[in-house]
Write a protein that holds these residues in place. Structure first.
Motif, PDB file in Angstrom:
ATOM      1  N   THR A 123       1.251   4.115  -3.375  1.00 17.38           N
ATOM      2  CA  THR A 123       0.597   5.468  -2.940  1.00 17.38           C
ATOM      3  C   THR A 123       1.972   6.487  -3.097  1.00 17.38           C
ATOM      4  N   ILE A 175      -6.541  -5.028  -2.986  1.00 20.77           N
ATOM      5  CA  ILE A 175      -5.940  -4.688  -1.764  1.00 20.77           C
ATOM      6  C   ILE A 175      -7.085  -5.270  -0.558  1.00 20.77           C
ATOM      7  N   TRP A 189      -6.584  -7.959   2.243  1.00 22.09           N
ATOM      8  CA  TRP A 189      -6.645  -7.802   3.759  1.00 22.09           C
ATOM      9  C   TRP A 189      -7.919  -8.623   4.144  1.00 22.09           C
ATOM     10  N   VAL A 200       1.004  -1.334   0.070  1.00 22.26           N
ATOM     11  CA  VAL A 200       0.019  -0.023   0.239  1.00 22.26           C
ATOM     12  C   VAL A 200       0.811   1.309   0.014  1.00 22.26           C
TER      13      VAL A 200
END
Ligand code: CUA
Length: 334
Positions: free
Chosen positions: A13, A61, A65, A9
């Motif tokens: 980003t 994602i 998760w 992540v």
């Protein structure tokens, strides 16, 4: 697992955040800041794709998760199989088919024929510059180099050719790219819809100085365009300044006219760029240098050092005074 997910992540980003300044810096030559209809259509497709990619990324994602949660119930074999078929085959097929259909549908407006009275400009790829031919209002054409001035809100058809190898004409803010192929004429439609200066570049590796093959596009109001074209159409004025006058004589005496044309003088060569109004050009050597007497003098004496494999020879053997005078003459060719 949780740590790897966090790293994934953070990395994605960071890539997005670090790209933003690069995108902003490239605005005069950016597909993401369109100034023409073709570029707008392409940018629209890009933003939908970028948005879609972001959604799919969030979805993946989210699933990752969910998968690493310890308290979840294991899926049945049927549920797993259904998940793989939908996520691995049905969903990608739908997304890619939609993009394909959209892309094909975009081809029609990008390749539309402008009316017969539309402005048509010929651009020819050279080693490593752009020969530009404008209709001069009669049956003739005037030859310019490395810049296009276009009236805003009018369709313009470019007829693209190449003299040597394959080049590719690309002004990202105005339209997509189009190859320039020896022995053929390819077409590109430009419909600029806001005024401004836009940078273009050769988008196909064509030799040592491929990277020094840029061009400038000025989109202006119709009246300003006509005034510019009228000025470019006029033959060169004989300079009144003594230094520039000496330069004009040196230019002819040293045989520069064998390769270059200066309309209104005895220089009529067709190998290199037409220099009739070289002093008014936005750049020298296809976006490599600014246009002033210093850079002109440097260019005359050391062209192949500044631009490897350019066909312009180095004239450092000439007396410095002659080079200075010729540079003053060329700068005066407004
Ligand atoms: Cu011309 Cu690359």
């Amino acid at each position: 697992m949780r740590q790897r997910l966090a790293v994934a992540v953070i990395c994605s980003t960071a890539v997005v955040l670090f790209s933003l300044p690069i995108i902003a810096a490239a605005l005069p030559q950016s597909t993401l800041h369109p100034a023409g209809r073709g570029a707008e259509l392409i940018a629209g497709l890009f933003w939908w794709m970028a948005g879609g990619a972001l959604l799919i990324w969030a979805l993946v994602i989210g699933i990752a998760w969910y998968a690493q949660r310890t308290d979840r119930q294991p899926w049945s074999t049927t549920a797993l199989r259904r998940f793989i078929i939908i996520g691995g085959a049905v969903f990608p097929t739908l997304v890619l088919t939609t993009l394909l259909v959209w892309g094909l549908w975009l081809l029609a407006p990008l390749r539309a024929e402008p009316g017969t009275d539309a402005l048509r400009i010929t651009v020819i790829g050279e080693q490593f510059w752009w020969r530009v031919r404008y209709p001069d209002g009669t049956d003739n054409q005037i030859e310019l180099a490395n810049e296009l001035w276009l009236p805003v809100n009018e369709p313009v058809e470019l007829l693209l050719q190449s003299r040597d190898v394959i080049h590719s004409f690309w002004v990202p803010a105005l339209a997509g790219k189009m190859d320039m192929i020896p022995g053929r004429t390819t077409r590109l439609l430009l419909e600029p819809n806001r005024t401004g200066s836009f940078r273009g570049a050769c988008a196909e590796y064509c030799g040592a100085s491929h990277t020094f093959m840029a061009l400038q596009v000025r989109v202006v109001e119709r009246l300003q365009y006509e005034a510019w074209l009228a000025a470019q159409r006029a033959p060169a004025m004989m300079p009144t300044d003594a230094l520039a006058l000496a330069g004009a004589n040196a230019f002819l005496r040293n045989g520069c006219g064998a390769c270059h044309t200066i309309r209104g003088t005895a220089a009529g060569g067709r190998v290199g760029p037409d220099l009739t109004h070289v002093g008014s050009r936005l750049s020298l050597a296809a976006g490599t240098l600014t246009t002033d007497s210093d850079t002109l003098a440097r260019w005359i004496s050391h062209a192949p050092t500044i631009k490897p494999d350019a066909r312009m020879p180095a004239f450092e053997v000439l007396p410095a005074a002659e080079i200075t005078a010729m540079a003053a003459y060329l700068e005066a060719l407004q």
